[in-house]
Motif scaffolding. Structure first.
Motif, PDB file in Angstrom:
ATOM      1  N   LEU A   1      55.730  57.055  26.975  1.00 20.55           N
ATOM      2  CA  LEU A   1      54.971  56.731  28.194  1.00 20.55           C
ATOM      3  C   LEU A   1      55.009  57.908  29.157  1.00 20.55           C
ATOM      4  O   LEU A   1      53.977  58.313  29.721  1.00 20.55           O
ATOM      5  N   LEU A   2      56.204  58.473  29.327  1.00 18.21           N
ATOM      6  CA  LEU A   2      56.355  59.602  30.238  1.00 18.21           C
ATOM      7  C   LEU A   2      55.466  60.767  29.835  1.00 18.21           C
ATOM      8  O   LEU A   2      54.779  61.366  30.655  1.00 18.21           O
TER       9      LEU A   2
ATOM     10  N   GLN B   1      51.755  60.020  30.489  1.00 16.55           N
ATOM     11  CA  GLN B   1      51.372  60.116  31.905  1.00 16.55           C
ATOM     12  C   GLN B   1      51.396  61.563  32.389  1.00 16.55           C
ATOM     13  O   GLN B   1      50.530  61.980  33.151  1.00 16.55           O
ATOM     14  N   LEU B   2      52.402  62.320  31.941  1.00 14.45           N
ATOM     15  CA  LEU B   2      52.496  63.711  32.376  1.00 14.45           C
ATOM     16  C   LEU B   2      51.339  64.525  31.808  1.00 14.45           C
ATOM     17  O   LEU B   2      50.759  65.370  32.493  1.00 14.45           O
TER      18      LEU B   2
ATOM     19  N   ALA C   1      48.301  63.731  33.822  1.00 18.29           N
ATOM     20  CA  ALA C   1      48.376  64.418  35.115  1.00 18.29           C
ATOM     21  C   ALA C   1      48.053  65.898  34.946  1.00 18.29           C
ATOM     22  O   ALA C   1      47.299  66.478  35.734  1.00 18.29           O
TER      23      ALA C   1
ATOM     24  N   GLY D   1      40.343  61.691  40.818  1.00 21.87           N
ATOM     25  CA  GLY D   1      41.357  60.691  41.138  1.00 21.87           C
ATOM     26  C   GLY D   1      41.036  59.351  40.486  1.00 21.87           C
ATOM     27  O   GLY D   1      41.910  58.684  39.944  1.00 21.87           O
ATOM     28  N   ARG D   2      39.758  58.981  40.503  1.00 20.06           N
ATOM     29  CA  ARG D   2      39.382  57.687  39.923  1.00 20.06           C
ATOM     30  C   ARG D   2      39.617  57.696  38.416  1.00 20.06           C
ATOM     31  O   ARG D   2      40.132  56.742  37.847  1.00 20.06           O
TER      32      ARG D   2
ATOM     33  N   TYR E   1      41.808  59.467  36.869  1.00 16.63           N
ATOM     34  CA  TYR E   1      43.251  59.400  36.639  1.00 16.63           C
ATOM     35  C   TYR E   1      43.760  57.968  36.748  1.00 16.63           C
ATOM     36  O   TYR E   1      44.524  57.501  35.902  1.00 16.63           O
ATOM     37  N   VAL E   2      43.354  57.255  37.806  1.00 14.85           N
ATOM     38  CA  VAL E   2      43.883  55.901  38.024  1.00 14.85           C
ATOM     39  C   VAL E   2      43.543  55.007  36.835  1.00 14.85           C
ATOM     40  O   VAL E   2      44.385  54.250  36.340  1.00 14.85           O
TER      41      VAL E   2
ATOM     42  N   ALA F   1      45.696  56.102  33.775  1.00 11.13           N
ATOM     43  CA  ALA F   1      47.120  55.829  33.973  1.00 11.13           C
ATOM     44  C   ALA F   1      47.399  54.338  33.814  1.00 11.13           C
ATOM     45  O   ALA F   1      48.409  53.937  33.221  1.00 11.13           O
ATOM     46  N   GLU F   2      46.481  53.510  34.309  1.00 11.28           N
ATOM     47  CA  GLU F   2      46.705  52.065  34.174  1.00 11.28           C
ATOM     48  C   GLU F   2      46.548  51.627  32.723  1.00 11.28           C
ATOM     49  O   GLU F   2      47.247  50.718  32.268  1.00 11.28           O
TER      50      GLU F   2
ATOM     51  N   GLU G   1      49.774  52.346  31.063  1.00 10.46           N
ATOM     52  CA  GLU G   1      50.811  51.386  31.426  1.00 10.46           C
ATOM     53  C   GLU G   1      50.591  50.047  30.750  1.00 10.46           C
ATOM     54  O   GLU G   1      51.544  49.400  30.308  1.00 10.46           O
TER      55      GLU G   1
ATOM     56  N   PHE H   1      51.616  50.271  27.201  1.00 12.07           N
ATOM     57  CA  PHE H   1      53.075  50.293  27.125  1.00 12.07           C
ATOM     58  C   PHE H   1      53.634  48.878  27.282  1.00 12.07           C
ATOM     59  O   PHE H   1      54.507  48.438  26.520  1.00 12.07           O
TER      60      PHE H   1
ATOM     61  N   LEU I   1      45.369  64.295  45.825  1.00  8.25           N
ATOM     62  CA  LEU I   1      45.150  64.141  44.384  1.00  8.25           C
ATOM     63  C   LEU I   1      46.428  64.506  43.625  1.00  8.25           C
ATOM     64  O   LEU I   1      46.840  63.788  42.700  1.00  8.25           O
TER      65      LEU I   1
ATOM     66  N   LEU J   1      48.736  61.761  44.031  1.00 10.93           N
ATOM     67  CA  LEU J   1      48.337  60.606  43.227  1.00 10.93           C
ATOM     68  C   LEU J   1      48.783  60.747  41.779  1.00 10.93           C
ATOM     69  O   LEU J   1      49.363  59.825  41.207  1.00 10.93           O
ATOM     70  N   VAL J   2      48.523  61.914  41.185  1.00  9.81           N
ATOM     71  CA  VAL J   2      48.758  62.020  39.747  1.00  9.81           C
ATOM     72  C   VAL J   2      50.231  62.262  39.410  1.00  9.81           C
ATOM     73  O   VAL J   2      50.657  61.961  38.313  1.00  9.81           O
TER      74      VAL J   2
ATOM     75  N   LEU K   1      43.979  56.524  46.073  1.00 11.71           N
ATOM     76  CA  LEU K   1      42.596  56.805  45.694  1.00 11.71           C
ATOM     77  C   LEU K   1      41.661  56.531  46.872  1.00 11.71           C
ATOM     78  O   LEU K   1      40.759  57.323  47.170  1.00 11.71           O
TER      79      LEU K   1
ATOM     80  N   LEU L   1      41.786  59.293  49.302  1.00  8.06           N
ATOM     81  CA  LEU L   1      40.971  60.447  48.887  1.00  8.06           C
ATOM     82  C   LEU L   1      39.536  60.282  49.372  1.00  8.06           C
ATOM     83  O   LEU L   1      38.921  61.225  49.867  1.00  8.06           O
TER      84      LEU L   1
ATOM     85  N   TRP M   1      60.048  63.857  36.979  1.00  6.70           N
ATOM     86  CA  TRP M   1      59.586  64.149  35.626  1.00  6.70           C
ATOM     87  C   TRP M   1      60.587  64.866  34.730  1.00  6.70           C
ATOM     88  O   TRP M   1      60.323  65.080  33.562  1.00  6.70           O
TER      89      TRP M   1
ATOM     90  N   PRO N   1      55.708  49.969  34.372  1.00 10.02           N
ATOM     91  CA  PRO N   1      55.045  49.026  35.281  1.00 10.02           C
ATOM     92  C   PRO N   1      55.965  47.847  35.608  1.00 10.02           C
ATOM     93  O   PRO N   1      56.738  47.400  34.754  1.00 10.02           O
TER      94      PRO N   1
END
Lengths: 135, 499
Positions: free
Chosen positions: A41-42, A45-46, A49, A100-101, A103-104, A107-108, A111, A114, B88, B91-92, B267, B270, B410, B491
């Protein structure tokens, strides 16, 4: 009646099917398998990012260098306004928001897959075992 | 008092009254220490995002950018871009894990991650240093504003803003501040957008005169060839990485219900920032058209409406921008004061041996200290452009808390020794450069550029020190690191042992 009846005896056998263990136990007890779940998971996500930031750096970070090498570009006009003003004053903001959108959403997704992975029962039906003692 | 001063004074009064009124209304909900610090963590993402926007858009955004664009041109557009892109990056890399860490403040995070009281204390001192560096230009901006609109002496601004902030923070803490700041984002947006729209119509009516500029003004680069390139990239690095290390930004993440909400909030922020930052360059460009003699470039936004539109309409618009500017001082200073008071009261005031103060009393005493020092500094230190001074606070944050947060979230092998080395080297490097710059700076140009924009060397140096220090002390990796990383990254919906 002088003799009391014998106490009830419950007769049980070994469980027919092995109890199935959630993968959460692996994470809670830091088994190598549990560390692998969290580690993946880490890394996911990394990596996400890093990709988002790379796009941002290429998209915005290259601009000073481009204008340093080709200062003539600053003279080009669109609708009477020089290109740098369009890029830095206007286009940069929707660009950042869309990144950003993206990414969100991703990322979800990471998760929730996972959560699905560690909450589902182990399909192989590993036999029950006592969790290892905490060191 | 001249008639000219009337719109400004009315605007300042109205904003102050509205701020105090909403703050007092919020007080009815604030009862516990948790309410004071983090609004008991029940703030909805949309309200929270407005509050973050309201808190974040400081005098530097409202007044500073337009003034810098007027003077230096397109190169200064990197400030608002960096202040948005910083979110941003936040956020990430930081938003959800930071919320999931479950700490109140940056020192809380450091202690939870590294299990060290010494690191906690070091972080507390850094929070206070960065907060004061950020508060000082806000108070100076208040002085400039009152001077520009009402001819008041420049020390009155810091005094008034400081007093209103204190009343607000001490009465309601974070919960009331959330309402106040959400209101102030929309006030600031309106106060900047409406006059800009009217002024653009006026400009179109004048036959759309072109600004009187040379080619260099439209070039998004600092002057000086290679040195200019360095300055621009260093500014980009400081703003992109500094946002996550600002005390008042970080403290707002704890008010989200969970990690997912923290992402949604960021978000939305932003989007809110992107809309706002479209406007200040318009003032800068219009200022070039109507070349004016300004006492200070920071006053451009305040003076432009009356310059272009003499008469009652100009007065109304002036009142509006003054209201927005005042909202900017109040909201940013309130947010910073809360963050500083939280840290000061938890780590310093509450530990005074002779007075065992209650949580709320310690918080109130800490607020007074948090406001008084930068107020005095604002009067004593010579005026630097607001946006530049705030930019220096970003450079310090990027050189200290950014490595701590990124490696702490991290990288498993971070240790307290490594963190201490990185924080100290980053702070000495960037902080030394700030002192140099605030005291005037000077020749030679290369050295001056290196010290005026330190981030490009101080951030990598801090990272290197943190990594090397940690690698040299592998046995000091805290035993609970695995458990904590599980807490930061998984989560909340999955029931796991989070330590």
């Amino acid at each position: 009646m002088s003799e009391s009846p014998p106490g009830r005896v419950r007769i049980t056998g070994p469980p027919r099917r092995p109890t199935q263990v959630s993968r959460r136990t692996d994470i809670d007890h830091d088994t190598p398998l549990g560390e692998m779940y969290v580690g993946s998971l880490l890394r996911a996500q990394l990596g996400l990012a890093a990709r988002v930031l790379l796009v941002m750096l290429v998209g915005l970070g290259s601009l000073p260098l481009v204008f340093h090498l080709f200062p003539g570009l600053a003279g080009i006009r669109m609708l009477g306004i020089p290109v740098p003003w369009w890029l830095l004053g206007v286009a940069a903001y929707p660009f950042l928001y869309l990144l950003g959108r993206h990414y969100v959403r991703r990322a979800e997704q990471h998760e929730s897959s996972f959560a699905e992975l560690v909450s589902s029962r182990d399909p192989g039906g590993r036999p029950a075992h006592d969790p290892p003692e905490e060191p | 008092m001249s008639l000219d001063a009337a719109p400004g004074i009315i605007a300042v009064t109205l904003v102050t009254v509205a701020t105090v009124a909403i703050g007092t209304w919020g007080l009815r909900f604030s009862r516990t220490t948790s309410d004071f610090f983090v609004a008991s963590r029940t703030v909805h993402p949309r309200l929270n995002a407005s509050a973050i926007g309201g808190e974040y858009l400081s005098a530097a955004s409202f007044l500073g950018i337009a003034g810098l664009v007027l003077t230096f041109g397109a190169e200064m557009l990197w400030y608002p871009i960096g202040w948005t892109a910083g979110y941003l990056v936040l956020l990430v890399l930081v938003a959800a894990p930071l919320r999931r860490s479950g700490a109140y403040t940056l020192p809380d995070f450091a202690e939870a991650r590294l299990g060290s009281r010494a690191i906690r204390l070091l972080c507390s001192l850094l929070v206070v240093a960065i907060g004061w560096l950020y508060l000082m230009p806000q108070f100076q901006g208040a002085g400039i504003t009152l001077h520009a609109v009402a001819g008041a002496p420049t020390w009155t601004g810091p005094l008034i803003v400081g007093a209103v902030v204190l009343v607000n923070v001490m009465s309601g803490g974070m919960r009331s501040i959330t309402f106040v700041q959400a209101f102030q984002y929309w006030l600031k947006l309106t106060a900047l957008l409406l006059p800009a729209a009217v002024l653009l119509i006026v400009w179109a009516g004048e036959g759309r005169p072109r600004p009187d500029v040379d080619a260099a003004w439209s070039l998004p680069l600092a002057d000086g060839g290679g040195i200019g390139l360095y300055t621009t990239y260093s500014l980009i690095l400081a703003t992109f990485l500094g946002t996550m290390g600002l005390p008042h930004v970080v403290v707002r993440f704890y008010t989200n219900p969970d990690g997912r909400a923290a992402r949604q909030t960021t978000l939305t922020v932003l989007a809110l920032l992107g809309v706002f930052y479209l406007i200040p360059p318009v003032y800068g460009a219009l200022g070039r058209v109507h070349t004016a003699e300004l006492a200070s470039a920071d006053a451009l936004v305040l003076e432009l409406p009356r310059l272009m539109l003499p008469g009652p309409l100009g007065d109304v618009l002036t009142g509006l921008v003054v209201a927005g500017a005042f909202a900017a001082f109040l909201s940013t200073s309130s947010g910073l004061t809360i963050a500083l008071a939280g840290v000061l009261s938890q780590d310093l005031v509450a530990k005074l041996p002779q007075h065992r103060l209650s949580g709320v009393a310690a918080f109130r005493l800490a607020s007074v200290v948090a406001v008084a020092i930068p107020c005095i500094a604002a009067v004593a230190v010579p005026h630097v452009s607001i946006a530049r001074a705030v930019g220096l606070a970003f450079a310090v944050a990027a050189s200290t808390f950014c490595p701590l947060l990124l490696l702490g979230i991290w990288w498993r092998r971070l240790t307290d020794v490594g963190a201490a080395a990185g924080l100290m080297i980053g702070f000495v490097g960037s902080g030394g450069a700030v002192v140099w710059t605030l005291s005037g700076g000077s020749e030679p140009p290369l050295l001056d550029a290196l010290l005026a924009q330190p981030a490009a060397w101080s951030v990598p140096l801090a990272f290197a020190a943190m990594v090397l220090g940690s690698l040299c002390t592998p046995r000091r990796v805290p035993a609970h690191t695995s458990r904590l990383l599980v807490r930061l990254h998984t989560p909340e919906s999955v029931p796991l042992d989070r330590g």
